[in-house]
Write a protein that holds these residues in place. Structure first.
Motif, PDB file in Angstrom:
ATOM      1  N   LEU A  67       0.822  -0.777  -0.461  1.00 44.15           N
ATOM      2  CA  LEU A  67       0.297  -0.138   0.302  1.00 44.15           C
ATOM      3  C   LEU A  67       0.682   1.437   0.213  1.00 44.15           C
ATOM      4  O   LEU A  67       0.248   2.714  -0.462  1.00 44.15           O
ATOM      5  CB  LEU A  67      -0.418  -0.144   1.409  1.00 44.15           C
ATOM      6  N   TYR A  68       1.853   1.354   0.603  1.00 40.77           N
ATOM      7  CA  TYR A  68       2.869   1.906   0.952  1.00 40.77           C
ATOM      8  C   TYR A  68       3.425   2.432  -1.472  1.00 40.77           C
ATOM      9  O   TYR A  68       3.546   3.854  -1.641  1.00 40.77           O
ATOM     10  CB  TYR A  68       4.138   2.370   1.534  1.00 40.77           C
ATOM     11  N   LYS A  69       4.155   1.632  -1.338  1.00 35.75           N
ATOM     12  CA  LYS A  69       3.947   1.865  -3.087  1.00 35.75           C
ATOM     13  C   LYS A  69       3.182   1.947  -3.573  1.00 35.75           C
ATOM     14  O   LYS A  69       3.467   3.234  -4.544  1.00 35.75           O
ATOM     15  CB  LYS A  69       5.029   0.446  -3.690  1.00 35.75           C
ATOM     16  N   ARG A  70       1.679   2.246  -3.535  1.00 34.08           N
ATOM     17  CA  ARG A  70       1.006   2.236  -4.812  1.00 34.08           C
ATOM     18  C   ARG A  70       0.659   3.417  -4.565  1.00 34.08           C
ATOM     19  O   ARG A  70       0.551   4.689  -4.571  1.00 34.08           O
ATOM     20  CB  ARG A  70      -0.037   1.038  -3.854  1.00 34.08           C
ATOM     21  N   ASP A  73       3.442   6.334  -5.369  1.00 32.28           N
ATOM     22  CA  ASP A  73       3.178   5.603  -7.150  1.00 32.28           C
ATOM     23  C   ASP A  73       1.534   6.639  -7.937  1.00 32.28           C
ATOM     24  O   ASP A  73       2.335   7.353  -8.691  1.00 32.28           O
ATOM     25  CB  ASP A  73       2.906   4.170  -7.937  1.00 32.28           C
ATOM     26  N   SER A  74       0.977   6.938  -6.752  1.00 27.47           N
ATOM     27  CA  SER A  74      -0.677   7.479  -7.147  1.00 27.47           C
ATOM     28  C   SER A  74       0.119   9.657  -6.876  1.00 27.47           C
ATOM     29  O   SER A  74      -0.040  10.160  -7.658  1.00 27.47           O
ATOM     30  CB  SER A  74      -1.473   7.145  -6.621  1.00 27.47           C
ATOM     31  N   MET A  75       0.860   9.266  -5.599  1.00 29.41           N
ATOM     32  CA  MET A  75       0.979  10.667  -5.924  1.00 29.41           C
ATOM     33  C   MET A  75       2.459  10.782  -6.478  1.00 29.41           C
ATOM     34  O   MET A  75       2.149  12.508  -6.970  1.00 29.41           O
ATOM     35  CB  MET A  75       1.935  10.661  -3.698  1.00 29.41           C
ATOM     36  N   PHE A  76       3.443  10.439  -6.914  1.00 31.95           N
ATOM     37  CA  PHE A  76       3.973  10.692  -8.282  1.00 31.95           C
ATOM     38  C   PHE A  76       3.614  11.624  -9.003  1.00 31.95           C
ATOM     39  O   PHE A  76       3.733  12.311  -9.932  1.00 31.95           O
ATOM     40  CB  PHE A  76       4.976   9.933  -8.274  1.00 31.95           C
ATOM     41  N   GLU A  77       3.047  10.124  -9.336  1.00 32.23           N
ATOM     42  CA  GLU A  77       2.098  11.126 -10.852  1.00 32.23           C
ATOM     43  C   GLU A  77       0.791  12.232 -10.767  1.00 32.23           C
ATOM     44  O   GLU A  77       1.023  13.237 -11.305  1.00 32.23           O
ATOM     45  CB  GLU A  77       0.631   9.304 -11.020  1.00 32.23           C
ATOM     46  N   GLN A  78       0.165  12.078  -9.359  1.00 31.30           N
ATOM     47  CA  GLN A  78       0.090  13.370  -9.310  1.00 31.30           C
ATOM     48  C   GLN A  78       1.184  15.062  -9.613  1.00 31.30           C
ATOM     49  O   GLN A  78       0.716  15.511  -9.892  1.00 31.30           O
ATOM     50  CB  GLN A  78      -0.886  13.667  -7.806  1.00 31.30           C
TER      51      GLN A  78
END
Length: 105
Positions: A67-70, A73-78
């Protein structure tokens, strides 16, 4: 000696009342559960604290990593989408002047 007395005699008193009450309540619960399952109190302790608890902690740790990696990754994309957005580019051009900035998508 009953199963309850034998199980309760395995540990001494801690001197802290609420810990002693909780311990005795858990021992009674484990003895009753062991009787329902048809195994001994000691075997149930081994199954719970040697096999099931470490397995549950391992699964919890792996789930936290996933969940941390997920989330990362979503925060990096945003952040990437925000960085290249028109409003961010407009803010940069306002700060440094339009002549010194030529960003294109």
């Amino acid at each position: 000696m009953t199963e309850y007395e034998r199980a309760l005699s395995t540990m001494g008193d801690s001197g802290i009342h609420w810990i002693d009450v909780l311990f005795r309540w858990c021992v009674v619960l484990l003895v009753d559960l062991a009787e329902v399952l048809g195994i001994s109190y000691e075997a149930l302790n081994v199954y719970l604290f040697v096999f099931l608890l470490p397995l549950a902690l391992l699964c919890s740790g792996l789930l936290n990593i996933f969940l941390y990696k997920r989330f990362r990754d979503s925060m990096f994309e945003q952040m990437s989408l925000y960085f290249w957005s028109a409003s961010f580019q407009a803010a940069l051009s306002w700060c440094w002047g339009a002549s010194s900035l030529s960003l294109r998508l």
